[in-house]
Design an enzyme around this catalytic site. Structure first.
Site, short mmCIF file in Angstrom:
data_model
loop_
_atom_site.label_atom_id
_atom_site.label_comp_id
_atom_site.label_asym_id
_atom_site.label_seq_id
_atom_site.Cartn_x
_atom_site.Cartn_y
_atom_site.Cartn_z
N HIS A 297 0.86 -1.18 0.00
CA HIS A 297 0.00 0.00 0.00
C HIS A 297 0.90 1.24 0.00
O HIS A 297 2.02 1.19 0.52
CB HIS A 297 -0.83 -0.06 1.29
CG HIS A 297 -1.90 0.98 1.41
ND1 HIS A 297 -1.65 2.27 1.81
CD2 HIS A 297 -3.24 0.91 1.20
CE1 HIS A 297 -2.80 2.95 1.86
NE2 HIS A 297 -3.78 2.15 1.48
N ASP B 248 2.81 -4.92 7.91
CA ASP B 248 1.66 -4.03 7.79
C ASP B 248 0.42 -4.92 7.87
O ASP B 248 0.06 -5.60 6.92
CB ASP B 248 1.74 -3.29 6.45
CG ASP B 248 0.45 -2.56 6.10
OD1 ASP B 248 -0.53 -2.68 6.86
OD2 ASP B 248 0.42 -1.89 5.06
N GLN C 44 -4.84 -5.16 6.74
CA GLN C 44 -5.88 -6.03 6.18
C GLN C 44 -5.85 -7.43 6.78
O GLN C 44 -6.67 -8.27 6.40
CB GLN C 44 -5.70 -6.14 4.65
CG GLN C 44 -5.77 -4.81 3.93
CD GLN C 44 -7.17 -4.21 3.92
OE1 GLN C 44 -8.16 -4.88 4.18
NE2 GLN C 44 -7.24 -2.92 3.61
N LYS D 258 -10.34 -0.53 10.13
CA LYS D 258 -10.54 -1.69 9.26
C LYS D 258 -10.90 -2.94 10.06
O LYS D 258 -11.33 -3.93 9.49
CB LYS D 258 -9.29 -1.94 8.43
CG LYS D 258 -8.95 -0.76 7.52
CD LYS D 258 -7.97 -1.12 6.44
CE LYS D 258 -7.28 0.08 5.87
NZ LYS D 258 -8.04 0.79 4.83
N CYS E 259 -4.78 2.72 -3.66
CA CYS E 259 -3.52 3.13 -3.02
C CYS E 259 -2.41 2.11 -3.21
O CYS E 259 -1.56 1.93 -2.32
CB CYS E 259 -3.72 3.40 -1.53
SG CYS E 259 -4.72 4.84 -1.21
#
Ligand SMILES: Cc1ncc(COP(=O)(O)O)c(C=O)c1O
Ligand SMILES: Cc1ncc(COP(=O)(O)O)c(C=O)c1O
Lengths: 148, 400, 400, 148
Positions: free
Chosen positions: C117, C194, C197, C220, C358
């Site tokens: 991202h 990261d 998600q 999220k 993104c």
């Protein structure tokens, strides 16, 4: 009388009026500064350790009544004990004052047990424990302590 | 009554009606703000700026309308002058690390004042560490006012930036910011004002002030936590490097090269605090509906009343007695540590703050470890002030 | 039914029942999260950490208990490993500007992947600009999987840090992070994942992963906007310089010298997003109550169903067909630009995202300007998938 | 039939199937790239300006149907106009497409007025206006344009 006023009237103010072992000694072998920045509590603890025995223990600083009374009580209680004994008492005091713990009396802490009422005012627990942390830090040769 | 708008005021603490005098730490929120947050989460829950679907569209509208409300409140030339941030602290760090850091070199001077909150000290100390800049401090006097005479000496050829608090959170002093800005402008020095404590109380007009940057703390102006605004002049925002990198703030990314997005998006990396921004817009609208004049009027009534009322407490000494003040009262009581005061009066339902209020240098000046601070808002009442005074007298009795 | 917990799902858009398939952009929030926010604002509205009064105490408890819930969700050794941040973007910037920036010198290499991202690209480009570091990229293949063979070549003596996405937001690919971490550890390279998600879909155990840093996006994972978590190993957090300066993160300030507070306060300058943190804790508790196993199970049911269902749409091509995937579907439809698809199916109530999500480099790889992305959550249904498919077929017909 | 399908069917798809002035010319005097990163719309506009007259105007790029149709319509409409006239039409088009404005027809924009339906889908307004911004930028010698 609320528990708060009881605590203040019977113990804390008594020690504030008649502090034991207050003031920086001429000499000492160990010392540490306890600082609770958030409260603005600041306590210095000075120890003279001879042959593993705490021959002298003093304190000074600028703190609230709870913190000052706790330091006064602590010095009275710790003076003359061996280093391992003092550290063990520190651990026990931490147990006693643990906010989430359910211990509300530890026999061997004797009069110190009165401070357990402070647990009802959780933001003040740190005031009561700061001097103990400073004492343990001093013994361990650490110059600063905090309860945060 | 305005109080009815604030559900948080209507509760009991230790069995006593809450007297909330900790507004300088964080304010209560009106129902309108809470409703705006709920409305977003329930009826417009989507990410902003990047979607073609209906909810995303309406969330974006709410968010950008909030920016518009804030622009109106501050009389900014355009909503594009406003960057949404977490709070005043982030706003100051952002300016320090972008606008100032990109211009400054070793030996250059940053001018702050003795009245600053840690949030307007530590970012400059970090910058000093990073760049070799020098930190200079406008001194204060016993009343808690800045010593303006010193400024002509403090401003030198090396002064690169001035950052000063508009209203002191610890003492309530309202600084003569127009004079300060005029002095700085004469020397061509850009100025930032820390408005955390000003916006909840005063009509702030950034164009009239002619400051280069202005910082707003959302949670102190009756808005949500985690919200705030950095106002900046357009030419600065255009030219400054970005702060955080990520989504939203770019217009084109390859691994070799990235083109930044237009202002204000350039400074809003990642998904913002959407509910926070929308709630902050609702707070601005709420304040404009009441009217800043009316708020200021009520503030000064309360200030005058409280000043007199506190005189009834034996041994109480006010710290900070500036001529221009917001309704913030720092005080100490002879023979009782601030903390003990705080704990005791909490049991009468009175919430005040005790300690250094994130302004240690102020208390170093006074040779104190801290103070008790009662900070009022327009929704407080004279009766509540009486409860404070009563509880202080009781605390004092206990220590006799 | 789990859907009942999510008030945002129960609405109409353009007269049609909402089909919310934009969960990778931001999720819907359960009532429990909204309630936690309201409860704070109404019953515990105060600043944290600094007060002796009752409300401040209870607000602090709520906030710190939230940290505890997050620590449980991520199986962190202690809540002290967790720093509250605005979101994933801030978490990555924080690590780049503190841990990495303080160690890195010109020529040192940062290793990321082609699946990142922008929030895990731009912070490193900014760092590259600041330090002369080099950015290296683990390549991907046509399926949207990382090419693991290349790693042994990419890791060199100069590799200073690796930062890789756990689950791709654009393609749904679940990266083999354990293998990546093992490779990095062999070479003594600290690794950040990261997890924006990943946390909404997978059981994440930071100790089992043995990563050095892990980033979480609150909005999220069904939590509030403006909330997030940075997990870091204790030894790193201790040694890293602070990020923003201000209140909370100091223990002693004079103009000459400042002593920082203990971790995690050191990294939480200023008033945090208190309501956001508390709401995020409620989200973590909500997820643990459902059970991550159950969420993962439901995810894979939906994934299998959707994969098959999308085959009915003529001209639809899935982008990203990794073996391990979360229920995220990127696709293009022959002859219709993604944006037109998005606009048309929005009119049937279906909310998807269109564009580059993104992740421009991913679409540069495929030679596409972007895609349509339907991203599902456990509360979505097979019926909703059918509505999506129907609406896509209608869009397709329009363009015939 | 919804307004959306009407717009698509009657105008947008027609221009998509039969784009006017599409493709990069061999030569031109002015050009600019319009980029809406958020949408992924990208349009290039190429102008040949002779004696203040737009002698030729072409476009290409990768964009949605709305954006491509708008560019096709724009080139058809602008070709042959003087530079000041083209810029004035740009201003009028911006007025027409202003999300918060209440203008829904501007006589002199002729067939371009059909695009006003796009205002019902606010996220798509930028798709319609991008090529116009690129045209204006090209005339002004600015290589890039965006509507953000
Ligand atoms: C004068 C002043 N400046 C800055 C701050 C920091 O603001 P925030 O809490 O929004 O980060 C505060 C509040 O704590 C303040 O009172
Ligand atoms: C994979 C990934 N990383 C990082 C981010 C940025 O997270 P946030 O929105 O919390 O800043 C996102 C979300 O946009 C994402 O999907």
């Amino acid at each position: 009388m609320t528990e708060l006023s009881k605590l203040y009237k019977q113990t804390i103010l008594e020690h504030n009026r008649h502090p034991r072992n207050y003031g920086k000694p001429q000499e000492c072998t160990h010392q540490a500064e306890g600082l609770n920045a958030i409260c603005g509590d600041q306590v210095n603890v000075y120890l003279t350790i001879e042959n593993d025995i705490i021959a002298a223990i003093n304190y000074d600083g600028e703190s609230c009544a709870i913190s000052m009374a706790s330091a006064s009580m602590m010095t009275e209680f710790i003076k003359g004990r061996s280093v391992p004994d003092a550290l063990q008492k520190f651990d026990l005091f931490c147990k006693l004052m643990n906010k989430n713990g359910d211990v509300d009396h530890i026999e061997s802490l004797e009069k110190i047990n009165t401070l357990v009422t402070v647990k009802k005012f959780p933001s003040r627990i740190k005031s009561a424990t700061l001097c103990w942390h400073a004492m343990a830090a001093a013994i361990q040769g650490v110059p600063n302590a905090t309860t945060e | 009554m305005l109080r009815e708008h604030f559900p948080g005021l209507n509760q009991r603490v230790h069995g006593k009606p809450l007297v909330y005098f900790d507004n300088a730490a964080t304010a209560q929120r009106p129902q309108a703000v809470i409703d705006a947050i709920n409305d977003y989460y329930i009826n417009h829950n989507a990410n902003v700026h990047r979607g073609v679907h209906f909810l995303s569209e309406s969330a974006t509208d709410l968010y950008e309308n909030a920016r518009l409300s804030l622009a109106k409140l501050l009389n900014a030339p355009s909503p594009k002058n406003l960057i949404f941030v977490r709070g005043c602290t982030e706003a100051i760090n952002l300016v320090a690390q972008t606008f100032v850091r990109s211009k400054i070199k070793a030996g250059d001077e940053i001018l702050i004042s003795h009245l600053e909150h840690h949030s307007n000290i530590v970012p400059w100390q970090i910058l000093r560490e990073q760049t070799g800049a020098v930190l200079k401090v406008i001194p204060m006097n016993e009343q808690g006012e800045l010593n303006l005479e010193s400024i002509d000496e403090l401003i030198t050829e090396k002064t690169a930036f001035m950052s000063v608090v508009h209203v002191s959170n610890a003492l309530g002093t309202i600084n003569p910011v127009k004079t300060l800005i005029a002095k700085a402008k004469e020397a061509g020095i850009p100025v930032m004002l820390d408005g955390a404590q000003a916006v909840p109380h005063l009509k702030v007009d950034v164009q009239d002030l002619d400051c280069d940057f202005y910082t707003v703390s959302g949670h102190k102006m009756y808005g949500p936590t985690g919200s705030g605004i950095l106002y900046g002049k357009a030419e600065h925002l255009e030219e400054m490097p970005p702060y955080q990198g990520g989504g939203e703030m770019i217009s084109k990314v390859t691994f070799d090269h990235t083109v930044y997005n237009a202002v204000p998006a350039k400074f809003e990396a990642g998904t913002p605090n959407i509910a926070g921004g929308i709630g902050l817009g609702a707070a601005a609208e709420f304040m404009m509906t009441i009217g800043m004049d009316k708020i200021a009027q009520r503030d000064s009534e309360l200030r005058v009343y409280t000043e007199l009322a506190l005189k009834q407490v034996p041994g109480l000494k006010l710290i900070g007695t500036a001529a221009e003040k917001s309704p913030v009262f720092s005080f100490v009581i002879e023979g009782i540590h601030a903390h003990d005061v705080g704990t005791i009066i909490d049991h009468y339902g009175v919430a005040i703050r005790t300690g250094h209020h994130c302004t240690m240098p102020i208390f170093q000046y006074y040779g104190l470890a801290g103070s008790c601070r009662a900070s009022l808002a327009f929704y407080n009442t004279e009766q509540e002030v009486d409860v404070l005074v009563d509880s202080l007298i009781k605390a004092r009795k206990m220590f006799e």
